[in-house]
Enzyme design. Structure first.
Site, PDB file in Angstrom:
ATOM      1  CG  ASP A   9      -2.011  -1.076   1.187  1.00 49.86           C
ATOM      2  OD1 ASP A   9      -1.993  -1.913   0.265  1.00 49.86           O
ATOM      3  OD2 ASP A   9      -2.845  -1.101   2.109  1.00 49.86           O
ATOM      4  CG  HIS A  49     -11.436   1.133   0.112  1.00 45.68           C
ATOM      5  ND1 HIS A  49     -11.535  -0.175   0.533  1.00 45.68           N
ATOM      6  CD2 HIS A  49     -10.486   1.707   0.910  1.00 45.68           C
ATOM      7  CE1 HIS A  49     -10.691  -0.379   1.531  1.00 45.68           C
ATOM      8  NE2 HIS A  49     -10.039   0.734   1.779  1.00 45.68           N
ATOM      9  CG  HIS A  53     -15.073   0.301   1.505  1.00 44.83           C
ATOM     10  ND1 HIS A  53     -14.414   0.010   2.681  1.00 44.83           N
ATOM     11  CD2 HIS A  53     -15.192  -0.874   0.836  1.00 44.83           C
ATOM     12  CE1 HIS A  53     -14.141  -1.293   2.705  1.00 44.83           C
ATOM     13  NE2 HIS A  53     -14.605  -1.845   1.601  1.00 44.83           N
ATOM     14  CG  HIS A  82      -8.518   5.217   2.906  1.00 44.31           C
ATOM     15  ND1 HIS A  82      -9.510   4.969   3.831  1.00 44.31           N
ATOM     16  CD2 HIS A  82      -7.951   4.019   2.625  1.00 44.31           C
ATOM     17  CE1 HIS A  82      -9.529   3.676   4.100  1.00 44.31           C
ATOM     18  NE2 HIS A  82      -8.610   3.068   3.381  1.00 44.31           N
ATOM     19  CE  LYS A 107      -4.008  -4.364   1.160  1.00 41.59           C
ATOM     20  NZ  LYS A 107      -4.669  -3.379   2.018  1.00 41.59           N
ATOM     21  CB  CYS A 152      -2.144  -2.959   5.273  1.00 41.15           C
ATOM     22  SG  CYS A 152      -3.850  -2.345   5.196  1.00 41.15           S
TER      23      CYS A 152
HETATM   24 ZN   LIG Z   1      -8.490   1.035   3.155  1.00 43.80          ZN
END
Ligand SMILES: [Zn+2]
Length: 198
Positions: A9, A49, A53, A82, A107, A152
């Site tokens: 990420d 996303h 979301h 985000h 993801k 994450c």
């Molecule tokens: Zn996220």
């Protein structure tokens, strides 16, 4: 032993100036690029996303970012909006060497469930497919770097260790959010799971 570098990420919204900025998130980019040369495989993950979301505080009446809620799959931190699909915030940091990536795993794209881990969504059951990708390439050893250490990176590293991969998290190439002790908890959780912190 085939080694993969898993870059978690490294996206604009997690870097200074982004919607969910991790302090110092941009400091690690050039060293991550350099580390790619020491690995046979490079995988990037990308938080991705849909707008609205369920992990966004703005999707829940009366809730603010960093509040906790109970979702059907367990407790969930609510975040500022985000990494919305297709936005500049969801794009990789401009200096990240994306050309070197063999695989990009997206993801968090299902509206009703978040996904911190690169291996499973937050129900800890629904696979992203990354395990199969790594196994069919004969990859057994993983180095993990990226954002954020305590979310994450942590969830990805613990899942990978549980799946039997040899996992090292290069802590100097990660940066944390550190919500109410979450970094210390993540570090002890990773060690308990058999992850090497380097
Ligand atoms: Zn996220």
């Amino acid at each position: 032993m085939t080694r993969a570098l898993i870059v978690i990420d490294v996206q604009n919204d997690f870097c200074p100036g982004g919607a969910l900025a991790v302090p110092g998130g941009d400091e690690i980019v050039s060293s991550i690029n350099a580390l790619m040369a020491e690995h046979e495989a490079v995988v990037l993950t990308q938080d991705w996303h849909p707008s609205g979301h369920s992990s966004f505080a703005s999707s829940h009446d009366g809730k603010a970012p960093y509040d906790m809620i109970d979702m059907p799959y367990g407790p969930q931190v609510l975040w500022p909006d985000h990494c919305v699909q297709g936005t500049q915030g969801a794009a990789f940091h401009a200096d990240l060497n994306t050309d070197r990536a063999d695989m990009i795993v997206r993801k968090g794209y299902r509206p009703a469930i978040d996904s911190y881990s690169a291996f499973f969504e937050n129900d800890h059951e629904t696979p992203t497919g990354l395990e199969g990708y790594l196994r069919t390439r004969g990859i057994t050893k993983l180095t993990m770097v990226g954002l954020a250490t305590d979310f994450c990176v942590n969830f990805s590293a613990v899942d990978a260790a549980k799946l039997g991969f040899n996992v090292t998290v290069q802590m100097s190439l990660c940066r944390a959010i550190d919500l109410e002790g979450s970094l210390a908890a993540a570090q002890s959780g990773m060690i308990d799971a058999g992850v090497t912190l380097a």
